[in-house]
Enzyme design. Structure first.
Site, PDB file in Angstrom:
ATOM      1  N   GLY A 168       0.790  -1.217   0.000  1.00  0.00           N
ATOM      2  CA  GLY A 168       0.000   0.000   0.000  1.00  0.00           C
ATOM      3  C   GLY A 168       0.823   1.267   0.000  1.00  0.00           C
ATOM      4  N   ASP A 202       6.918  -5.473  13.651  1.00  0.00           N
ATOM      5  CA  ASP A 202       6.251  -6.322  12.655  1.00  0.00           C
ATOM      6  C   ASP A 202       7.125  -7.534  12.334  1.00  0.00           C
ATOM      7  OD1 ASP A 202       4.149  -7.040  11.000  1.00  0.00           O
ATOM      8  OD2 ASP A 202       4.897  -5.907   9.286  1.00  0.00           O
ATOM      9  N   LYS A 253      13.421   0.384  -3.014  1.00  0.00           N
ATOM     10  CA  LYS A 253      12.072   0.495  -2.456  1.00  0.00           C
ATOM     11  C   LYS A 253      11.572   1.920  -2.646  1.00  0.00           C
ATOM     12  CE  LYS A 253       9.579  -0.351   1.892  1.00  0.00           C
ATOM     13  NZ  LYS A 253       9.744  -0.761   3.312  1.00  0.00           N
TER      14      LYS A 253
END
Length: 295
Positions: free
Chosen positions: A34, A151, A51
């Site tokens: 996203g 995460d 990235k």
């Protein structure tokens, strides 16, 4: 973290962070989410992961996101450890002031994630303890630097060309100064790996990622590495998983007759990391010591 404070005050990236070599990019991103697309790049004589982060519009939210990205870059650039994916720099040629596009350059991990590699090539039972030790060692370094990952899961554990672990994806990371004990990130993350205390609101205050919630996630990684499956893999409905986590239930141990046997010592460690009371969970310093003894 001096550079982080300087950048916050000056609202600019240090020149030393910019990747100065030209990079050729794949025509299309190889993966994305996203907020970012990842391209395969080539520059400086090696393959690179580029990235490219997305910033939408010029709203206040975009400005907050930009500052958050700056903080993430500064934190990542400060980390130097054999089990942490290094940041080579920001790709300046993709930076457009009128419509900011920030690209982060890191080594290309040709073997992908640990879970992806396990699925495609298998993983010897004797290799699992080594991989877990490397993950724990990398997490120990993060925590010693005052950083909560936020995460941790198999998909964010990459393997280099020698199959050594490189912990990645610090999108939910946060640096803690000496007066803080918890991260200030929200509960954004992946439910199957999240500690119960992150899913249960405490009054009007949002739940926060902590060192101890990283430890809880590590228990889920133990399960992943030995079985190749995510926590609660037998339950496809995420809402059901959410309810189980809120009810403070952790995944069951696979049947000993299956091919997904988790040795008793490692299952015992997982259960310690899954303790309901965060303060009862071991630290990564203790986990590393336990795994060193086990090996």
């Amino acid at each position: 973290m001096l550079l982080l404070h300087i950048s916050k005050n000056s609202d600019a990236y240090p020149a030393s962070l910019f990747f100065k070599q030209p990079i050729s990019l794949s025509e299309h991103p190889l993966c994305g989410g996203g907020s970012a697309d990842v391209f395969l790049g080539y520059g400086g004589g090696s393959n690179l992961a580029v990235k490219r982060l997305r910033v939408f519009g010029n709203s206040g939210d975009s400005e907050k996101y930009r500052k958050r990205v700056m903080e993430e870059i500064m934190i990542w650039s400060s980390l130097q450890h054999q089990n942490i994916l290094p940041l080579f720099g920001i790709y300046a040629r993709l930076y457009k002031p009128s419509n900011p596009i920030i690209s982060l350059v890191s080594p290309w991990m040709e073997n992908g994630s640990l879970i992806q590699y396990r699925k495609e090539h298998g993983l010897k039972a004797t290799d699992a303890p080594t991989k877990l030790f490397e993950v724990a060692r990398g997490m120990k370094h993060l925590h010693e630097e005052g950083i909560v990952h936020g995460d941790l899961k198999g998909g964010n554990i990459l393997l280099d060309h020698n199959l050594h672990v490189k912990i990645a994806d610090f999108g939910l990371s946060r640096h803690l100064d000496s007066t803080q004990h918890i991260s200030t990130r929200s509960t954004a993350g992946t439910i199957r790996w999240m500690a119960p205390e992150l899913l249960i609101p405490q009054g009007t205050e949002p739940c926060h990622k902590t060192y101890r919630s990283d430890v809880y996630a590590f228990a889920c990684v133990i399960l992943e590495i030995f079985t190749g499956k995510p926590p609660f893999a037998e339950i496809p409905d995420t809402h059901v998983v959410f309810r189980l986590c809120v009810l403070k239930q952790h995944p069951d141990r696979p049947e000993s007759s299956s091919e997904e046997i988790i040795p008793s010592g490692f299952w015992d460690l997982a259960e310690k990391c899954w303790q309901l009371s965060p303060e009862l969970r071991p630290t990564f310093t203790e986990i590393v010591a336990t795994l060193e003894t086990a090996s």
